[in-house]
Design an enzyme around this catalytic site. Sequence first.
Site, short mmCIF file in Angstrom:
data_model
loop_
_atom_site.label_atom_id
_atom_site.label_comp_id
_atom_site.label_asym_id
_atom_site.label_seq_id
_atom_site.Cartn_x
_atom_site.Cartn_y
_atom_site.Cartn_z
N ARG A 38 0.85 -1.20 0.00
CA ARG A 38 0.00 0.00 0.00
C ARG A 38 0.88 1.24 0.00
NH1 ARG A 38 -4.17 0.98 4.53
NH2 ARG A 38 -5.89 1.52 3.16
N MET A 64 -7.60 5.98 -0.92
CA MET A 64 -7.36 4.55 -1.14
C MET A 64 -8.27 3.81 -0.16
SD MET A 64 -3.89 2.43 -0.19
CE MET A 64 -2.88 2.67 -1.62
N SER A 65 -8.97 2.80 -0.65
CA SER A 65 -9.96 2.12 0.20
C SER A 65 -9.30 1.35 1.35
CB SER A 65 -10.78 1.13 -0.63
OG SER A 65 -11.40 1.79 -1.70
N GLN A 66 -10.11 1.13 2.40
CA GLN A 66 -9.68 0.30 3.53
C GLN A 66 -9.45 -1.13 3.03
OE1 GLN A 66 -12.77 0.14 6.47
NE2 GLN A 66 -11.51 -0.91 7.99
#
Length: 218
Positions: A38, A64-66
Amino acid sequence: MRVPNPPDAVPGAEIIRQLQRHGIQDARLLQVMSSISRAQLLPPETRDQALIDGAVPIGCEQTMSQPVVVAAMTQALRLRGAERVLEIGTGSGYQTAVLSRLAAEVFTVERLPTLSLRARGILDGNGSENIHYRIGDGTLGWPEEAPFDRIIVTAGAPTFPTELFRQLIENGILVVPIGDDEGQQLTVVRKSNGEPISEEIMACRFVKLIGQEGWFAC
Ligand code: SAH
């Protein structure tokens, strides 16, 4: 002498811990998600947030998504490896990278050139060769490449995305958050005899899907 950890050994383990805490058990998905950094896909300003169990800003007012949301959406797609997948909302490219490891080809559309170009620069550098990029309004899909076996929308749609559904094959699966600014329901839609069969699997909160079949640009 202290021997340093390989760069991703610790972050990978942390992602696995987070996902397992949230009940994700699929070994292949855990392996793939823990092998993608990430941090590498975040801009320098927020890179230190790579290991938080939440969404992280990526600039241009997007996030940015979980990880657990990426995992849930990916699981809902039921990928077996041969699929052509359309993704709307490239963003950081993290979800794109996950899809590229689990499907045959990924077609990803992002409306903001800065984000698309940044993701592409990083993922190309990693040697991901099965990803195709487009800059534009993803609510219109990618008609020249349709139909798709799977479609995933990583921004919140105000209503059911009819054009995207049209570009889905029979028995294909579309995953899309549908709702308003306050929150959405992650909706899994299967095309059966040309008709949508929808199931809401979890509450979520995405940035807005902006476009012709989305929210208005402001
Ligand atoms: N999967 C990404 C999510 C990024 S946030 C990640 O984890 O990094 C959602 C993204 O959707 C944003 O980058 C936003 O610019 C993009 N987006 C919003 N509306 C869009 C549209 N109509 N077409 C393509 N991308 C869109």
